[in-house]
Design an enzyme around this catalytic site. Sequence first.
Site, PDB file in Angstrom:
ATOM      1  N   LYS A  82       2.544   2.002  -8.536  1.00  0.00           N
ATOM      2  CA  LYS A  82       2.617   1.053  -8.075  1.00  0.00           C
ATOM      3  C   LYS A  82       4.064   0.280  -8.391  1.00  0.00           C
ATOM      4  CE  LYS A  82      -0.602  -3.079  -7.472  1.00  0.00           C
ATOM      5  NZ  LYS A  82      -2.069  -3.386  -7.741  1.00  0.00           N
ATOM      6  N   SER A 157      -4.430  -4.999  -4.246  1.00  0.00           N
ATOM      7  CA  SER A 157      -2.900  -4.856  -4.060  1.00  0.00           C
ATOM      8  C   SER A 157      -2.147  -3.433  -4.410  1.00  0.00           C
ATOM      9  CB  SER A 157      -2.350  -6.015  -5.303  1.00  0.00           C
ATOM     10  OG  SER A 157      -2.899  -5.445  -6.440  1.00  0.00           O
ATOM     11  N   SER A 181      -8.101  -4.722  -7.049  1.00  0.00           N
ATOM     12  CA  SER A 181      -6.610  -4.381  -6.583  1.00  0.00           C
ATOM     13  C   SER A 181      -6.704  -2.685  -6.550  1.00  0.00           C
ATOM     14  CB  SER A 181      -5.537  -4.808  -7.140  1.00  0.00           C
ATOM     15  OG  SER A 181      -5.484  -6.146  -7.089  1.00  0.00           O
TER      16      SER A 181
END
Length: 468
Positions: A82, A157, A181
């Site tokens: 990420k 996210s 997320s």
Amino acid sequence: MKGHTDIALLSAAELRRRIEAGELSPVEIVEACLARIEVHNEFINAVVTLSTTALDEARDLERRAAAGEDLGLLHGLPVGIKDVTPVAGMRTTYGSPLYADHVPTEDALVVRRLREAGAIVLGKTNTPEFAAGANTFNEVFGRTRNPWAPALSAGGSTGGGAAALASGMVALAQGTDLGGSLRIPASFCGVVGLRPSPGLVPTHPADHVWDDLDVTGPMGRTAEDVALMLQAVCGASPLSPVVQPTSGRDFVDAVRRGPAEGLQVAYVRNPTGLGVDSEVERVCRSALDALAADGASVEEIELDLSYAFDAFLAIRGRWMVASHFSRRDRLDELGENLRGNIEVGLSVTAEQLAAGEQARGRLWQEMGRLFERVDLLLTPCVAVRPFPVEQNHPDEVGGRRMKSYIEWFAPTFIFSLSGLPVASVPGGLDAGGLPVGLQIVGRPQGEEAVLALAGRIEALHPIGHPRL
């Protein structure tokens, strides 16, 4: 190309087995993932920065294996990191124009552990600015699309990681989870995401060192994949003061053994009282029926956790200020969503925080009483189905117009407050052929039972892969 496609969509656990058996090499797997990226990423926009050394690393792993070195737990498996997690020598933007050209000099602890286990960092995956948001878009890279229906959101996210997994661009994905997320994009994209207990996977570096709300965790195409990655990256570190015990724990074995005999689970249809899409509810009930037919005891209960909504807002507000304290004099340079969240956090009062902590304690105690009589709690993961990618958030939940833009993912964020392990696993496909995630909440330090049940549910309701 067909051979590449088949390889890239195999589970990480199966890839690892084939490597050990000499049926596949790390180079073949990396090449297969790169081929998927070349074909699909321009449109899906999941991988935002690609490694220039992945093939060299794969060749080096092959040489070391040929020389007799032991294979690491994740030997040869391509992983997406990420874009809020530092990778040495690889652009890490945090999805923010402030860091558009930032290149860290050191790996984050989780990246270091992944490399030590033999994983190959294939690239960085898209995220909202500083992971603040449940839909994946930012001013640096734009929006990530859902591989099952590219006109729709991949969630957030960790949306880039989920979309990359679903489309075969990586074998595993690393992410973070504050309010859902890892779970929201897993639900939208039809993969498995686990929010581990705070401290099970230490987060370093961190602007908020004593953070017990935001966690680092794994995402994979199967529960066994998630267990494999968790096994490789868990464990206390002197770099982080927030820790969980790991001695003697075997997450992979737990998935392979499956749930315990006489499993008792509770199901709550609408834990926040804010509504659930009827099609989401239908798919979850179908998964529960299959689980009951498989021998589990499934009990639907009423559980009103709506009091945790305001508590999360207050505590999240404090988190925003603590995590971005060093950037407080640059708010006008941040995106509207992140800036707004920090400004809300600055307005939180001591009384609101105290009330939030009291509610958080009540949640912990209530969940403890529930787990005295059941093994696991199930709920719909996200209250809505994927919405158009151009929208920052949906307008309605269960036919009711939202009063707050975050109501649609309240089923995930209320359980973030509990500190309990929580996963999303595909429960099936809706009438439009889109994945729907079922959320599994476990007892304290109960990742094994959560992952074991996730493995059983995915076996009972396999959803296949998106047709890209």
